[in-house]
Design a protein around this motif. Structure first.
Motif, PDB file in Angstrom:
ATOM      1  N   PRO A 310      42.162  34.589  53.105  1.00 40.55           N
ATOM      2  CA  PRO A 310      41.068  34.802  52.017  1.00 40.55           C
ATOM      3  C   PRO A 310      40.186  36.018  52.376  1.00 40.55           C
ATOM      4  O   PRO A 310      39.602  36.546  51.792  1.00 40.55           O
ATOM      5  CB  PRO A 310      40.185  33.584  51.963  1.00 40.55           C
ATOM      6  N   SER A 311      40.316  36.481  53.619  1.00 38.75           N
ATOM      7  CA  SER A 311      39.595  37.538  54.177  1.00 38.75           C
ATOM      8  C   SER A 311      40.383  39.088  53.788  1.00 38.75           C
ATOM      9  O   SER A 311      39.666  40.150  53.928  1.00 38.75           O
ATOM     10  CB  SER A 311      39.538  37.684  55.493  1.00 38.75           C
ATOM     11  N   SER A 312      41.391  39.026  53.331  1.00 37.03           N
ATOM     12  CA  SER A 312      42.366  40.209  52.759  1.00 37.03           C
ATOM     13  C   SER A 312      42.452  40.276  51.183  1.00 37.03           C
ATOM     14  O   SER A 312      42.765  39.491  50.629  1.00 37.03           O
ATOM     15  CB  SER A 312      43.706  40.065  53.439  1.00 37.03           C
ATOM     16  N   LEU A 313      41.542  41.185  50.776  1.00 37.74           N
ATOM     17  CA  LEU A 313      41.409  41.366  49.287  1.00 37.74           C
ATOM     18  C   LEU A 313      42.118  42.775  48.922  1.00 37.74           C
ATOM     19  O   LEU A 313      42.169  43.959  49.540  1.00 37.74           O
ATOM     20  CB  LEU A 313      39.984  41.796  48.977  1.00 37.74           C
ATOM     21  N   ASN A 314      42.508  42.770  47.373  1.00 36.17           N
ATOM     22  CA  ASN A 314      42.908  43.675  46.831  1.00 36.17           C
ATOM     23  C   ASN A 314      42.300  44.050  45.696  1.00 36.17           C
ATOM     24  O   ASN A 314      41.750  43.084  44.940  1.00 36.17           O
ATOM     25  CB  ASN A 314      44.484  43.377  46.273  1.00 36.17           C
ATOM     26  N   VAL A 315      41.812  45.241  45.525  1.00 34.42           N
ATOM     27  CA  VAL A 315      41.112  45.832  44.216  1.00 34.42           C
ATOM     28  C   VAL A 315      41.923  46.577  43.321  1.00 34.42           C
ATOM     29  O   VAL A 315      42.631  47.522  43.638  1.00 34.42           O
ATOM     30  CB  VAL A 315      39.961  46.893  44.965  1.00 34.42           C
ATOM     31  N   TYR A 316      42.294  46.056  42.393  1.00 33.30           N
ATOM     32  CA  TYR A 316      43.217  46.450  41.319  1.00 33.30           C
ATOM     33  C   TYR A 316      42.287  47.238  40.293  1.00 33.30           C
ATOM     34  O   TYR A 316      41.425  47.069  40.098  1.00 33.30           O
ATOM     35  CB  TYR A 316      43.955  45.352  40.663  1.00 33.30           C
ATOM     36  N   GLU A 317      43.034  48.347  39.755  1.00 37.73           N
ATOM     37  CA  GLU A 317      42.624  49.294  38.504  1.00 37.73           C
ATOM     38  C   GLU A 317      43.713  49.231  37.549  1.00 37.73           C
ATOM     39  O   GLU A 317      44.997  49.262  37.877  1.00 37.73           O
ATOM     40  CB  GLU A 317      42.405  50.576  39.280  1.00 37.73           C
ATOM     41  N   MET A 318      43.269  48.989  36.582  1.00 42.26           N
ATOM     42  CA  MET A 318      44.049  49.053  35.220  1.00 42.26           C
ATOM     43  C   MET A 318      44.025  50.556  34.734  1.00 42.26           C
ATOM     44  O   MET A 318      43.655  51.375  34.892  1.00 42.26           O
ATOM     45  CB  MET A 318      43.355  48.131  34.158  1.00 42.26           C
ATOM     46  N   LEU A 319      45.424  50.569  34.530  1.00 47.97           N
ATOM     47  CA  LEU A 319      46.103  52.060  33.751  1.00 47.97           C
ATOM     48  C   LEU A 319      45.247  52.077  32.606  1.00 47.97           C
ATOM     49  O   LEU A 319      44.929  51.081  31.857  1.00 47.97           O
ATOM     50  CB  LEU A 319      47.426  51.964  33.726  1.00 47.97           C
ATOM     51  N   ARG A 320      44.977  53.561  32.136  1.00 47.31           N
ATOM     52  CA  ARG A 320      44.339  53.806  30.836  1.00 47.31           C
ATOM     53  C   ARG A 320      44.873  53.285  29.871  1.00 47.31           C
ATOM     54  O   ARG A 320      44.435  53.041  28.953  1.00 47.31           O
ATOM     55  CB  ARG A 320      44.149  55.352  31.070  1.00 47.31           C
ATOM     56  N   LYS A 354      37.806  28.221  53.713  1.00 45.59           N
ATOM     57  CA  LYS A 354      37.202  28.758  52.782  1.00 45.59           C
ATOM     58  C   LYS A 354      35.929  29.210  53.254  1.00 45.59           C
ATOM     59  O   LYS A 354      35.266  28.548  54.372  1.00 45.59           O
ATOM     60  CB  LYS A 354      36.923  27.819  51.719  1.00 45.59           C
ATOM     61  N   TYR A 355      35.347  30.380  52.871  1.00 39.51           N
ATOM     62  CA  TYR A 355      34.192  30.817  53.219  1.00 39.51           C
ATOM     63  C   TYR A 355      33.097  31.128  52.375  1.00 39.51           C
ATOM     64  O   TYR A 355      33.419  31.391  51.130  1.00 39.51           O
ATOM     65  CB  TYR A 355      34.373  32.369  53.897  1.00 39.51           C
ATOM     66  N   GLU A 356      31.931  31.239  52.752  1.00 34.95           N
ATOM     67  CA  GLU A 356      30.737  31.370  51.575  1.00 34.95           C
ATOM     68  C   GLU A 356      30.578  32.775  51.536  1.00 34.95           C
ATOM     69  O   GLU A 356      29.917  33.720  52.099  1.00 34.95           O
ATOM     70  CB  GLU A 356      29.553  30.761  52.250  1.00 34.95           C
ATOM     71  N   PHE A 357      31.579  33.434  50.339  1.00 30.52           N
ATOM     72  CA  PHE A 357      31.460  34.821  50.484  1.00 30.52           C
ATOM     73  C   PHE A 357      31.793  35.042  48.792  1.00 30.52           C
ATOM     74  O   PHE A 357      32.639  34.274  48.216  1.00 30.52           O
ATOM     75  CB  PHE A 357      32.650  35.278  50.947  1.00 30.52           C
ATOM     76  N   VAL A 374      29.460  45.319  46.441  1.00 32.46           N
ATOM     77  CA  VAL A 374      28.438  44.388  46.735  1.00 32.46           C
ATOM     78  C   VAL A 374      28.776  42.907  46.847  1.00 32.46           C
ATOM     79  O   VAL A 374      29.499  42.540  45.872  1.00 32.46           O
ATOM     80  CB  VAL A 374      27.387  44.665  45.496  1.00 32.46           C
ATOM     81  N   VAL A 375      28.456  42.465  47.892  1.00 38.18           N
ATOM     82  CA  VAL A 375      28.947  41.322  48.258  1.00 38.18           C
ATOM     83  C   VAL A 375      27.954  40.304  48.724  1.00 38.18           C
ATOM     84  O   VAL A 375      26.740  40.736  49.261  1.00 38.18           O
ATOM     85  CB  VAL A 375      30.158  41.221  49.554  1.00 38.18           C
ATOM     86  N   LYS A 376      28.049  39.082  48.154  1.00 38.04           N
ATOM     87  CA  LYS A 376      27.067  37.723  48.813  1.00 38.04           C
ATOM     88  C   LYS A 376      27.716  36.958  49.700  1.00 38.04           C
ATOM     89  O   LYS A 376      28.769  36.490  49.929  1.00 38.04           O
ATOM     90  CB  LYS A 376      26.954  36.833  47.613  1.00 38.04           C
ATOM     91  N   VAL A 377      27.002  37.228  51.003  1.00 34.45           N
ATOM     92  CA  VAL A 377      27.382  36.391  52.197  1.00 34.45           C
ATOM     93  C   VAL A 377      26.384  35.387  52.616  1.00 34.45           C
ATOM     94  O   VAL A 377      25.273  35.758  53.085  1.00 34.45           O
ATOM     95  CB  VAL A 377      27.600  37.447  53.478  1.00 34.45           C
TER      96      VAL A 377
END
Length: 431
Positions: A310-320, A354-357, A374-377
């Motif tokens: 769960p600590s590895s994240l992908n930020v996807y962006e949609m094609l126009r 699981k983490y409080e994230f 911006v993240v909540k920890v």
């Protein structure tokens, strides 16, 4: 030696010369002020560099200035210069500027005739969609259920009229969302999903009841609702909890294998493709992503790259052209757990710890280097700068907020979806 009368005459002449000089200077200054005041292009150049508070105050100076400061040409030019400045977590204000924290545009939400029990439903390019909940138990008060569109910069708001239908039609509302953009969607719109009935599906061995929905669109420039002819029957697992306006369409955060979006120009539903690399969580449906939102013309979806990590994240962006997604950023928050030991494991699942994230927002900068998350920890909100992978503290979260299934405690008004970060952008247009 000069006699007294001669000195007196000389002094008088000097004073008269000074008076003439002052009179000429005053006249020149007056002419300059008139020249500036009558030159619209020059005034615009001056006004564009002023803070929002000054612009709001200057609207009351004269009819000419009011006309100039509310003209679409000026408001569009002015609004383009301002970036996202803060985020509301429930009703808590968190400034993005760590060194020079901004003043909250409001402390509480109250719109006459509703003065309590109002919550933020959604933010969209500087406007907030708000609602007065009907079940405000902490105040022993039955709210109106009214919806409002609010510009926190100008403090102007609009009460949204009831949807088309019988007096109890509001009980059929399953989703309400806001669409606004200073150039693409100048007159804001609301998208409302209502339950329209049920259909019977014959499965041979049994009958199943499918829910039927329809859509209504509110047009702010007419002040009226419009009911679309198209009805649809989504999968039972579809949750219309959170929506985003982007690129002329309204999108719902994907919670099933065939999520949808609504093209506002054609007023038609389309199927939204999902990133091919999304983790498979369950056999029949896709759980909601960690984040789904828009920034500076980019639609983002954030999720774990591997369910077991769960600590590895992908930020996807949609094609126009809406044909698919690509991975814009790959983030590893493993170091976060070591840096902030108070980020404890909250529970264990089949896939591990699981983490409080929580991801609250992805904010694209004017330059690529200025992009941050911006993240909540646990009990605080942090800014994660994507370029240098650094964290900065934005604010603490009071102990009197207790989230249960996306809702908060009596101290704060409820919200029914998990994406409780609402971005604040200074905008002087739209009203």
């Amino acid at each position: 030696m000069m006699n007294t009368e001669a000195k007196f005459n000389l002094v008088n002449k000097s004073v008269a010369d000074d008076d003439d000089h002052d009179s000429i200077a005053d006249h020149s200054n007056h002419e300059s002020a008139e020249l500036i005041g009558s030159n619209a292009d020059l005034l615009i150049k001056i006004f564009v560099g002023l803070p929002v508070k000054s612009i709001v105050r200057f609207k009351s100076v004269s009819k000419q200035w009011l006309s100039l400061l509310t003209h679409p040409r000026f408001t569009l030019m002015f609004d383009k210069l301002f970036n996202s400045s803060a985020l509301y977590y429930h009703e808590l204000h968190a400034s993005f500027d760590v060194t020079n924290s901004t003043t909250p545009p409001f402390r509480t939400l109250d719109f006459y005739p509703d003065t309590i029990g109002i919550r933020i439903v959604q933010s969209c390019n500087g406007l907030l969609l708000c609602r007065c909940d009907k079940d405000v138990y902490e105040y022993e008060y039955e709210g109106s259920g009214n919806y409002y569109v609010f510009n926190p910069t100008t403090k102007k708001f609009a009460l949204i009229p009831p949807v088309i239908g019988s007096p109890d039609a509001e009980t059929l509302i399953r989703f309400m969302g806001l669409a606004y953009h200073p150039t693409e969607c100048v007159h804001y719109k609301l998208v409302c999903i209502l339950r329209a009935g049920y259909s019977v599906l014959d499965q041979g061995y049994d009958e199943a009841w499918n829910k039927i929905y329809n859509i209504q669109i509110y047009l702010s420039h007419t002040g009226k609702w419009k009911k679309l002819n198209q009805t649809f029957t989504p999968l039972d697992d579809t949750l219309f909890r959170y929506g985003v306006y982007w690129n002329g369409a309204f999108y719902w955060a994907p919670t099933c294998p065939n999520p949808m979006y609504l093209r506002l120009d054609a007023e038609q539903l389309q199927e939204l493709p999902l990133p091919s690399t999304l983790p498979v969580r369950y056999a029949f449906y896709v759980k909601r992503p960690l984040y789904f939102g828009e920034s500076r013309g980019h639609l983002h979806l954030v999720d774990t790259s591997d369910e077991k990590n769960p600590s590895s994240l992908n930020v996807y962006e949609m094609l126009r052209d809406r044909s698919g997604w690509f991975i814009k950023y790959q983030l590893d928050f493993h170091q976060l757990y070591a840096t902030y030991p108070n980020m404890t494991h909250t529970y264990r699942s089949f896939y591990g710890d699981k983490y409080e994230f929580r991801v609250l927002d992805v904010v694209r900068g004017e330059e690529e280097d200025d992009t941050f998350m911006v993240v909540k920890v646990v009990d605080n909100i942090k800014r994660y700068n994507i370029l240098d992978k650094s964290f900065q503290h934005l604010r603490d979260i009071p102990n009197n907020i207790e989230e249960v299934e996306g809702c908060c405690s009596k101290a704060f008004s409820k919200t029914f979806h998990p994406f409780v970060g609402h971005r604040y952008i200074e905008k002087i247009g739209s009203f």
